[in-house]
Design an enzyme around this catalytic site. Structure first.
Site, PDB file in Angstrom:
ATOM      1  CG  ASP A  62      -5.369   5.753   1.363  1.00 37.04           C
ATOM      2  OD1 ASP A  62      -5.244   6.474   0.365  1.00 37.04           O
ATOM      3  OD2 ASP A  62      -6.287   4.910   1.451  1.00 37.04           O
ATOM      4  NE  ARG A  72      -1.082  -7.078  11.468  1.00 33.99           N
ATOM      5  CZ  ARG A  72      -1.718  -5.940  11.270  1.00 33.99           C
ATOM      6  NH1 ARG A  72      -1.138  -4.967  10.612  1.00 33.99           N
ATOM      7  NH2 ARG A  72      -2.934  -5.758  11.724  1.00 33.99           N
ATOM      8  CG  PHE A  76      -5.890  -3.047   0.208  1.00 32.35           C
ATOM      9  CD1 PHE A  76      -6.147  -2.187   1.260  1.00 32.35           C
ATOM     10  CD2 PHE A  76      -5.612  -4.378   0.489  1.00 32.35           C
ATOM     11  CE1 PHE A  76      -6.123  -2.637   2.576  1.00 32.35           C
ATOM     12  CE2 PHE A  76      -5.589  -4.840   1.799  1.00 32.35           C
ATOM     13  CZ  PHE A  76      -5.847  -3.956   2.838  1.00 32.35           C
ATOM     14  CD  GLU A  81       0.478   5.579  10.492  1.00 35.92           C
ATOM     15  OE1 GLU A  81       0.664   4.353  10.345  1.00 35.92           O
ATOM     16  OE2 GLU A  81      -0.638   6.085  10.577  1.00 35.92           O
ATOM     17  CG  ASP A  82       1.280   1.132   8.275  1.00 27.33           C
ATOM     18  OD1 ASP A  82       0.874   2.308   8.425  1.00 27.33           O
ATOM     19  OD2 ASP A  82       0.532   0.150   8.424  1.00 27.33           O
TER      20      ASP A  82
HETATM   21  P1  5GP Z   1      -5.170   6.835   6.329  1.00 19.72           P
HETATM   22  O1  5GP Z   1      -5.873   7.265   7.587  1.00 19.72           O
HETATM   23  O2  5GP Z   1      -4.004   7.704   5.943  1.00 19.72           O
HETATM   24  O3  5GP Z   1      -6.138   6.651   5.176  1.00 19.72           O
HETATM   25  O4  5GP Z   1      -4.664   5.387   6.517  1.00 19.72           O
HETATM   26  C1  5GP Z   1      -3.726   5.004   7.398  1.00 19.72           C
HETATM   27  C2  5GP Z   1      -3.889   3.554   7.793  1.00 19.72           C
HETATM   28  O5  5GP Z   1      -4.772   2.848   6.911  1.00 19.72           O
HETATM   29  C3  5GP Z   1      -2.580   2.848   7.695  1.00 19.72           C
HETATM   30  O6  5GP Z   1      -1.845   2.964   8.902  1.00 19.72           O
HETATM   31  C4  5GP Z   1      -3.003   1.430   7.407  1.00 19.72           C
HETATM   32  O7  5GP Z   1      -3.284   0.759   8.603  1.00 19.72           O
HETATM   33  C5  5GP Z   1      -4.283   1.588   6.608  1.00 19.72           C
HETATM   34  N1  5GP Z   1      -4.038   1.513   5.161  1.00 19.72           N
HETATM   35  C6  5GP Z   1      -4.052   2.512   4.251  1.00 19.72           C
HETATM   36  N2  5GP Z   1      -3.771   2.056   3.018  1.00 19.72           N
HETATM   37  C7  5GP Z   1      -3.552   0.721   3.153  1.00 19.72           C
HETATM   38  C8  5GP Z   1      -3.221  -0.341   2.219  1.00 19.72           C
HETATM   39  O8  5GP Z   1      -3.020  -0.183   1.019  1.00 19.72           O
HETATM   40  N3  5GP Z   1      -3.070  -1.586   2.763  1.00 19.72           N
HETATM   41  C9  5GP Z   1      -3.263  -1.853   4.083  1.00 19.72           C
HETATM   42  N4  5GP Z   1      -3.107  -3.107   4.480  1.00 19.72           N
HETATM   43  N5  5GP Z   1      -3.574  -0.878   4.976  1.00 19.72           N
HETATM   44  C10 5GP Z   1      -3.726   0.380   4.507  1.00 19.72           C
END
Ligand code: 5GP
Length: 192
Positions: free
Chosen positions: A114, A176, A163, A110-111
């Protein structure tokens, strides 16, 4: 690092440089390679955000002596509902894996994590298919707003509570391809 015309004036600050990211990927590769020495490994990148992480990680693992016996790279693609800068956890699977997961050593790549809901959804989905081992690797960890206690096996860098964009992470499909991680100027979010 100078950026091109398309991103001029949009970056508020750089959070991690391309070099710092490359070093983090190398550290992750070393740890994963050591844990799967002599075993086959399936690296599953979560598109679109992890497109660079998984390709760079796969190549870095290949350079570690005594790493996995073979590496297959595959992808799945998800989209998360939510507002522009936060996911709601309602995840939609847009593309499933091509490779079979059953009986494999799988590392989800995963990138960023959050609230943790995307990774929780994917872990549950893949666990149902009976992998031999299932682990998760995340390049950027934002641990401030977790809604679920999701297990992270390999973590690259701590991300501030902002963010962020770049190195695969987008804002409305842009940014990206920035080679570093950055925070955007507030005006970018106000422009439609
Ligand atoms: P989660 O479900 O853990 O909240 O978020 C996972 C996904 O939300 C990540 O794979 C990404 O696509 C998006 N995401 C969460 N935080 C960020 C952020 O700071 N920037 C961006 N561009 N995407 C985020």
């Amino acid at each position: 690092m100078k950026i091109g015309q398309s991103y001029e004036g949009t970056i508020k600050r750089q959070i991690y440089s391309a070099e710092e990211i490359a070093a983090a990927i190398e550290r992750l590769a070393g740890r994963i390679a050591a844990d799967f020495t002599g075993q086959p490994l399936l690296l599953l990148g979560v598109l679109k955000g992890a497109l660079y992480v998984v390709t760079d990680l796969a190549r870095a693992i290949a350079l570690v002596p005594d790493g996995p016996s073979e590496i297959v790279v595959d992808y799945l693609c998800v989209s998360s509902y939510g507002n522009a800068t936060r996911t709601s956890g309602e995840v939609r699977l847009l593309k499933d894996t091509t490779a079979t997961v059953t009986g494999k050593n799988v590392v989800i790549v995963e990138d960023i994590v959050d609230n943790g809901l995307t990774l929780e959804y994917l872990s549950a989905l893949l666990a149902e298919r009976g992998p031999a081992r299932l682990a998760s690797c995340v390049l950027f960890d934002k641990p401030y707003h977790r809604r679920v206690d999701v297990a992270l096996n390999y973590v690259g860098l701590r991300c501030p509570d902002e963010f962020v964009v770049g190195y695969g992470l987008d804002y409305q499909e842009l940014f990206r391809n920035l080679p570093y991680l950055a925070q955007l100027q507030p005006w970018v979010f106000r422009v439609e």
